[in-house]
Scaffold this motif. Structure first.
Motif, PDB file in Angstrom:
ATOM      1  N   ALA A   6       1.608   3.598  -0.149  1.00 42.92           N
ATOM      2  CA  ALA A   6       1.897   5.005  -0.446  1.00 42.92           C
ATOM      3  C   ALA A   6       0.915   5.585  -1.450  1.00 42.92           C
ATOM      4  CB  ALA A   6       3.316   5.140  -0.974  1.00 42.92           C
ATOM      5  N   GLY A   7      -0.109   4.832  -1.817  1.00 41.08           N
ATOM      6  CA  GLY A   7      -1.110   5.320  -2.764  1.00 41.08           C
ATOM      7  C   GLY A   7      -0.682   5.196  -4.214  1.00 41.08           C
ATOM      8  N   ILE A   8       0.226   4.246  -4.496  1.00 42.94           N
ATOM      9  CA  ILE A   8       0.750   4.052  -5.848  1.00 42.94           C
ATOM     10  C   ILE A   8       0.123   2.796  -6.446  1.00 42.94           C
ATOM     11  CG2 ILE A   8       2.842   3.874  -7.239  1.00 42.94           C
ATOM     12  CD1 ILE A   8       2.595   6.393  -5.481  1.00 42.94           C
ATOM     13  N   THR A   9      -0.401   2.897  -7.682  1.00 43.07           N
ATOM     14  CA  THR A   9      -0.986   1.731  -8.332  1.00 43.07           C
ATOM     15  C   THR A   9       0.108   0.817  -8.865  1.00 43.07           C
ATOM     16  OG1 THR A   9      -1.107   2.723 -10.529  1.00 43.07           O
ATOM     17  CG2 THR A   9      -2.955   3.149  -9.036  1.00 43.07           C
ATOM     18  N   GLU A  10      -0.287  -0.375  -9.277  1.00 45.06           N
ATOM     19  CA  GLU A  10       0.680  -1.355  -9.753  1.00 45.06           C
ATOM     20  C   GLU A  10       1.399  -0.865 -11.009  1.00 45.06           C
ATOM     21  OE1 GLU A  10       0.894  -6.134 -10.869  1.00 45.06           O
ATOM     22  OE2 GLU A  10      -1.022  -5.177 -10.340  1.00 45.06           O
ATOM     23  N   THR A  11       0.648  -0.306 -11.974  1.00 45.78           N
ATOM     24  CA  THR A  11       1.283   0.183 -13.208  1.00 45.78           C
ATOM     25  C   THR A  11       2.145   1.418 -12.934  1.00 45.78           C
ATOM     26  OG1 THR A  11      -0.765   1.387 -13.715  1.00 45.78           O
ATOM     27  CG2 THR A  11      -0.448  -0.759 -14.779  1.00 45.78           C
ATOM     28  N   GLU A  12       1.718   2.286 -12.019  1.00 46.34           N
ATOM     29  CA  GLU A  12       2.542   3.444 -11.654  1.00 46.34           C
ATOM     30  C   GLU A  12       3.855   2.980 -11.023  1.00 46.34           C
ATOM     31  OE1 GLU A  12      -0.927   6.788 -10.704  1.00 46.34           O
ATOM     32  OE2 GLU A  12      -0.103   5.531  -9.103  1.00 46.34           O
ATOM     33  N   GLU A  13       3.780   1.971 -10.182  1.00 41.68           N
ATOM     34  CA  GLU A  13       4.991   1.440  -9.559  1.00 41.68           C
ATOM     35  C   GLU A  13       5.927   0.864 -10.615  1.00 41.68           C
ATOM     36  OE1 GLU A  13       6.381  -2.033  -6.395  1.00 41.68           O
ATOM     37  OE2 GLU A  13       4.321  -1.263  -6.330  1.00 41.68           O
ATOM     38  N   THR A  14       5.367   0.138 -11.618  1.00 38.09           N
ATOM     39  CA  THR A  14       6.192  -0.438 -12.692  1.00 38.09           C
ATOM     40  C   THR A  14       6.950   0.639 -13.450  1.00 38.09           C
ATOM     41  OG1 THR A  14       4.671  -2.308 -12.955  1.00 38.09           O
ATOM     42  CG2 THR A  14       6.122  -1.801 -14.813  1.00 38.09           C
ATOM     43  N   VAL A  15       6.250   1.701 -13.846  1.00 39.56           N
ATOM     44  CA  VAL A  15       6.886   2.779 -14.604  1.00 39.56           C
ATOM     45  C   VAL A  15       7.904   3.522 -13.744  1.00 39.56           C
ATOM     46  CG1 VAL A  15       6.455   4.980 -15.781  1.00 39.56           C
ATOM     47  CG2 VAL A  15       4.934   3.017 -16.187  1.00 39.56           C
ATOM     48  N   TYR A  16       7.555   3.795 -12.492  1.00 37.11           N
ATOM     49  CA  TYR A  16       8.488   4.514 -11.617  1.00 37.11           C
ATOM     50  C   TYR A  16       9.763   3.703 -11.394  1.00 37.11           C
ATOM     51  CZ  TYR A  16      10.322   6.989  -7.550  1.00 37.11           C
ATOM     52  OH  TYR A  16      11.140   7.678  -6.680  1.00 37.11           O
ATOM     53  N   ARG A  17       9.621   2.384 -11.212  1.00 38.45           N
ATOM     54  CA  ARG A  17      10.789   1.533 -11.018  1.00 38.45           C
ATOM     55  C   ARG A  17      11.684   1.543 -12.262  1.00 38.45           C
ATOM     56  NH1 ARG A  17      11.161  -2.004  -6.832  1.00 38.45           N
ATOM     57  NH2 ARG A  17       9.350  -2.150  -5.413  1.00 38.45           N
ATOM     58  N   LEU A  18      11.079   1.534 -13.457  1.00 41.36           N
ATOM     59  CA  LEU A  18      11.870   1.604 -14.691  1.00 41.36           C
ATOM     60  C   LEU A  18      12.652   2.912 -14.776  1.00 41.36           C
ATOM     61  CD1 LEU A  18       9.297   0.116 -17.263  1.00 41.36           C
ATOM     62  CD2 LEU A  18      11.464  -0.918 -16.519  1.00 41.36           C
ATOM     63  N   LEU A  19      12.003   3.997 -14.361  1.00 41.59           N
ATOM     64  CA  LEU A  19      12.688   5.292 -14.378  1.00 41.59           C
ATOM     65  C   LEU A  19      13.833   5.321 -13.360  1.00 41.59           C
ATOM     66  CD1 LEU A  19       9.722   7.805 -14.747  1.00 41.59           C
ATOM     67  CD2 LEU A  19      11.629   7.505 -16.343  1.00 41.59           C
ATOM     68  N   GLY A  80       0.335   8.344   5.353  1.00 44.55           N
ATOM     69  CA  GLY A  80      -0.443   7.118   5.496  1.00 44.55           C
ATOM     70  C   GLY A  80      -0.336   6.546   6.895  1.00 44.55           C
ATOM     71  N   SER A  81       0.874   6.623   7.477  1.00 42.67           N
ATOM     72  CA  SER A  81       1.071   6.116   8.835  1.00 42.67           C
ATOM     73  C   SER A  81       0.269   6.938   9.841  1.00 42.67           C
ATOM     74  CB  SER A  81       2.558   6.150   9.187  1.00 42.67           C
ATOM     75  OG  SER A  81       2.774   5.755  10.522  1.00 42.67           O
ATOM     76  N   ASP A  82       0.290   8.278   9.664  1.00 39.17           N
ATOM     77  CA  ASP A  82      -0.478   9.141  10.564  1.00 39.17           C
ATOM     78  C   ASP A  82      -1.972   8.843  10.453  1.00 39.17           C
ATOM     79  OD1 ASP A  82       1.878  10.299  11.300  1.00 39.17           O
ATOM     80  OD2 ASP A  82       1.646  12.078  10.035  1.00 39.17           O
ATOM     81  N   ALA A  83      -2.436   8.631   9.214  1.00 42.06           N
ATOM     82  CA  ALA A  83      -3.851   8.319   9.024  1.00 42.06           C
ATOM     83  C   ALA A  83      -4.206   6.986   9.665  1.00 42.06           C
ATOM     84  CB  ALA A  83      -4.183   8.297   7.529  1.00 42.06           C
ATOM     85  N   LEU A  84      -3.281   6.010   9.579  1.00 40.20           N
ATOM     86  CA  LEU A  84      -3.516   4.709  10.192  1.00 40.20           C
ATOM     87  C   LEU A  84      -3.563   4.820  11.716  1.00 40.20           C
ATOM     88  CD1 LEU A  84      -3.832   1.669   9.733  1.00 40.20           C
ATOM     89  CD2 LEU A  84      -1.342   1.465   9.813  1.00 40.20           C
ATOM     90  N   LEU A  86      -4.438   7.453  13.415  1.00 41.69           N
ATOM     91  CA  LEU A  86      -5.696   8.119  13.743  1.00 41.69           C
ATOM     92  C   LEU A  86      -6.862   7.148  13.663  1.00 41.69           C
ATOM     93  CD1 LEU A  86      -7.127  10.787  14.412  1.00 41.69           C
ATOM     94  CD2 LEU A  86      -7.303  11.220  11.954  1.00 41.69           C
ATOM     95  N   ALA A  87      -6.852   6.310  12.610  1.00 44.08           N
ATOM     96  CA  ALA A  87      -7.918   5.324  12.460  1.00 44.08           C
ATOM     97  C   ALA A  87      -7.878   4.298  13.594  1.00 44.08           C
ATOM     98  CB  ALA A  87      -7.795   4.622  11.109  1.00 44.08           C
ATOM     99  N   ARG A  88      -6.660   3.917  14.003  1.00 43.06           N
ATOM    100  CA  ARG A  88      -6.527   2.960  15.088  1.00 43.06           C
ATOM    101  C   ARG A  88      -7.052   3.548  16.403  1.00 43.06           C
ATOM    102  NH1 ARG A  88      -1.514   2.144  14.507  1.00 43.06           N
ATOM    103  NH2 ARG A  88      -1.637   0.291  13.202  1.00 43.06           N
ATOM    104  N   ALA A  89      -6.737   4.816  16.649  1.00 48.80           N
ATOM    105  CA  ALA A  89      -7.226   5.477  17.862  1.00 48.80           C
ATOM    106  C   ALA A  89      -8.751   5.589  17.839  1.00 48.80           C
ATOM    107  CB  ALA A  89      -6.599   6.864  17.994  1.00 48.80           C
ATOM    108  N   GLU A  90      -9.299   5.904  16.669  1.00 44.53           N
ATOM    109  CA  GLU A  90     -10.752   6.015  16.559  1.00 44.53           C
ATOM    110  C   GLU A  90     -11.408   4.653  16.760  1.00 44.53           C
ATOM    111  OE1 GLU A  90     -14.357   7.855  16.294  1.00 44.53           O
ATOM    112  OE2 GLU A  90     -12.341   8.727  16.474  1.00 44.53           O
ATOM    113  N   ALA A  91     -10.776   3.597  16.228  1.00 40.37           N
ATOM    114  CA  ALA A  91     -11.311   2.254  16.415  1.00 40.37           C
ATOM    115  C   ALA A  91     -11.308   1.869  17.894  1.00 40.37           C
ATOM    116  CB  ALA A  91     -10.501   1.242  15.600  1.00 40.37           C
TER     117      ALA A  91
END
Length: 334
Positions: A6-19, A80-84, A86-91
């Motif tokens: 989902a484009g979330i970094t490890e530290t962002e995920e840690t803080v979001y989970r705490l919240l 992210g799924s839509d982008a994937l 699209l990338a799969r179709a292009e591949a």
């Protein structure tokens, strides 16, 4: 770390989970619980707010609350799924371009030589197992790899909806058990026709790949190890398919009655499939006379006229009346 997609970094995920766990906290509380420096915690909260994952209260000190995960994460995951996708179709498109380029530069990408009866049987099973729409088949007498009745892969393919169009040459039915095996195939859904003679053996899957023996063979033919070609998408494959369609057009449909008797095996059809009434009706039809006028001239009901025309279309293998007229001329019905 599970939210990277989902484009979330490890530290962002840690803080979001705490919240999410706490329901809300101040920046200092989050820093204390996460073990992160306060400056880093402030930066992470700013990033999460920019991503719409955290909201800030107006009071002092500010209090931070998590945006519900379905609102904060699901749209990001969907993008992210839509982008994937699209990338799969292009591949896939790039892969097809690559294969097309290689086919032009390397004949091995178009034709593969298969040597030996066992290898030929294996490839025949594989292309049937991979077929999704249609199999085309030329069956000559004196098998090379698969004795009559041994191709169980056909029944598996028929059961999952693959259409089989099979052409048999007249001599094929001289083999022991051949007629019973063909009757079994027709009952299972095979569309079968017969011709006096076939020029070669052939199997085509989904009009994308074909197997064609390169030299005559069989138990009573060439005693050498059988050699066949596996042909992929090319002008050669298109020519093989056109050859099949040409023979199919002239072939006689095989009909299996309740007793298992197969008619049409001589490949020449009935001596005279039309009655005198049929011929007169056909001559009026080809002259452009309307159904109602034909019925009046011949003393028949309009429904009877239409029923006879439909029967003649089935005999001729025609799907339109124009095709019926053309086939009637070819087969000498007029």
């Amino acid at each position: 770390m599970t939210l990277q997609a989902a484009g979330i970094t490890e530290t962002e995920e840690t803080v979001y989970r705490l919240l999410v766990t706490a329901g809300g906290s101040s920046a200092q509380e989050l820093a204390d619980r996460s073990g992160l420096p306060r400056t880093d915690t402030d930066a992470i909260l700013g990033s999460l707010m920019a991503k719409g994952m955290v909201s800030q209260s107006d009071g002092l000190p500010p209090h931070y609350r998590p945006t519900p995960p379905d609102v904060a994460l699901m749209p990001r995951l969907q993008r992210g799924s839509d982008a994937l996708d699209l990338a799969r179709a292009e591949a896939s498109a790039l892969l097809e371009t690559y294969r097309e380029t290689m086919r032009r530069q390397d004949i091995g990408q178009l034709i593969e030589v298969i040597t030996g009866a066992e290898a030929l049987r294996q490839h025949l099973r594989q292309i049937q197992a991979g077929a999704r729409e249609e199999m085309l088949w030329f069956c000559k007498a004196q098998y090379v790899a698969m004795p009559s009745g041994s191709n169980r892969a056909e029944y598996e393919a028929l059961a999952r909806g693959v259409r089989y169009r099979v052409l048999y040459e007249k001599a094929f039915f001289d083999d022991d058990g051949a007629i019973d095996n063909v009757a079994e195939g027709v009952r299972a859904g095979e569309m079968a026709r017969a011709v006096p003679h076939l020029p070669l053996r052939l199997a085509v899957a989904d009009r994308a790949i074909a197997i064609c023996p390169l030299v005559p063979g069989g138990p009573h033919g060439n005693p050498e190890v059988p050699t066949a070609a596996l042909v992929r998408d090319s002008n050669l494959l298109a020519a093989l398919i056109a050859l099949f369609e040409r023979y199919w057009e002239d072939a006689v449909p095989l009909v299996v009655d309740d007793s298992g008797t197969v008619s049409g095996t001589d490949g020449s059809g009935a001596a005279d499939p039309l009655t005198a009434t049929d011929r007169r009706l056909l001559s009026l039809l080809t002259a452009g006379v309307a159904d109602k006028a034909i019925a009046t001239q011949m003393g028949l009901s309009r429904r009877t006229v239409q029923r006879r025309i439909q029967r003649m279309m089935e005999l001729a293998g025609a799907t339109t009346r124009m095709q019926l007229a053309w086939q009637a001329a070819r087969q000498g019905w007029l």
